[in-house]
Write a protein that holds these residues in place. Sequence first.
Motif, PDB file in Angstrom:
ATOM      1  N   ARG A  11      35.699  43.356  32.789  1.00  0.00           N
ATOM      2  CA  ARG A  11      34.976  42.421  33.946  1.00  0.00           C
ATOM      3  C   ARG A  11      35.816  41.095  34.052  1.00  0.00           C
ATOM      4  O   ARG A  11      36.325  40.733  33.134  1.00  0.00           O
ATOM      5  CB  ARG A  11      33.559  42.177  33.550  1.00  0.00           C
ATOM      6  N   CYS A  15      33.538  35.543  36.249  1.00  0.00           N
ATOM      7  CA  CYS A  15      32.497  35.836  37.064  1.00  0.00           C
ATOM      8  C   CYS A  15      31.171  36.553  36.301  1.00  0.00           C
ATOM      9  O   CYS A  15      30.036  36.451  36.729  1.00  0.00           O
ATOM     10  CB  CYS A  15      32.772  36.850  38.058  1.00  0.00           C
ATOM     11  N   LYS A  19      27.613  37.237  37.892  1.00  0.00           N
ATOM     12  CA  LYS A  19      27.859  38.162  38.835  1.00  0.00           C
ATOM     13  C   LYS A  19      28.531  39.665  38.139  1.00  0.00           C
ATOM     14  O   LYS A  19      28.790  39.518  36.899  1.00  0.00           O
ATOM     15  CB  LYS A  19      28.915  37.755  39.824  1.00  0.00           C
ATOM     16  N   GLY A  21      31.308  40.934  38.441  1.00  0.00           N
ATOM     17  CA  GLY A  21      32.670  40.878  37.989  1.00  0.00           C
ATOM     18  C   GLY A  21      33.656  41.966  38.059  1.00  0.00           C
ATOM     19  O   GLY A  21      34.369  41.888  37.337  1.00  0.00           O
ATOM     20  N   CYS A  33      39.809  40.756  40.769  1.00  0.00           N
ATOM     21  CA  CYS A  33      38.228  40.575  40.845  1.00  0.00           C
ATOM     22  C   CYS A  33      37.672  41.010  42.466  1.00  0.00           C
ATOM     23  O   CYS A  33      38.177  40.463  43.111  1.00  0.00           O
ATOM     24  CB  CYS A  33      37.960  39.173  40.560  1.00  0.00           C
ATOM     25  N   GLN A  34      36.651  41.725  42.247  1.00  0.00           N
ATOM     26  CA  GLN A  34      36.083  41.957  43.702  1.00  0.00           C
ATOM     27  C   GLN A  34      35.047  40.893  44.250  1.00  0.00           C
ATOM     28  O   GLN A  34      34.519  41.407  45.246  1.00  0.00           O
ATOM     29  CB  GLN A  34      35.717  43.559  43.697  1.00  0.00           C
ATOM     30  N   GLU A  35      34.945  40.142  43.441  1.00  0.00           N
ATOM     31  CA  GLU A  35      33.662  39.044  43.912  1.00  0.00           C
ATOM     32  C   GLU A  35      34.453  38.432  45.320  1.00  0.00           C
ATOM     33  O   GLU A  35      35.556  37.776  44.889  1.00  0.00           O
ATOM     34  CB  GLU A  35      33.277  38.077  42.819  1.00  0.00           C
ATOM     35  N   CYS A  38      35.811  34.728  44.251  1.00  0.00           N
ATOM     36  CA  CYS A  38      36.657  34.544  43.176  1.00  0.00           C
ATOM     37  C   CYS A  38      38.112  34.614  43.668  1.00  0.00           C
ATOM     38  O   CYS A  38      38.747  33.636  43.619  1.00  0.00           O
ATOM     39  CB  CYS A  38      36.337  35.731  42.074  1.00  0.00           C
TER      40      CYS A  38
END
Length: 73
Positions: A11, A15, A19, A21, A33-35, A38
Motif C-alpha cells: 500500500r 495514504c 485511505k 492506498g 498510488c490509485q488515490e 496522491c
Amino acid sequence: MVSPELLEILRCPACVQTKPGLLKLEREFWLVCQEPDCGRKYPIKEDIPVMLIEEGDLWAKVALADLPVPPPA
C-alpha cells in the motif's frame, strides 16, 4: 518482477493511514498510488519496490508516459 502476492499487500505508505492506498503496477517498474489526490509513484529497482514516501514524492508530478524505464539507480 514483483510477485502478485506482494502486490496484493503493498500500500502507499503516505495514504494507508487514512485511505486504502491501493497501488497499481505500471510499465513493469512502477507502483502508482490509485488515490485521486496522491499521485505518488514508487520505483521497483532490482525487483525491490522502493516504498519510501520521499521517493514517491520525487515522481508524483511526473506523467506515467514520462517515467524512466527502468528507473534510475
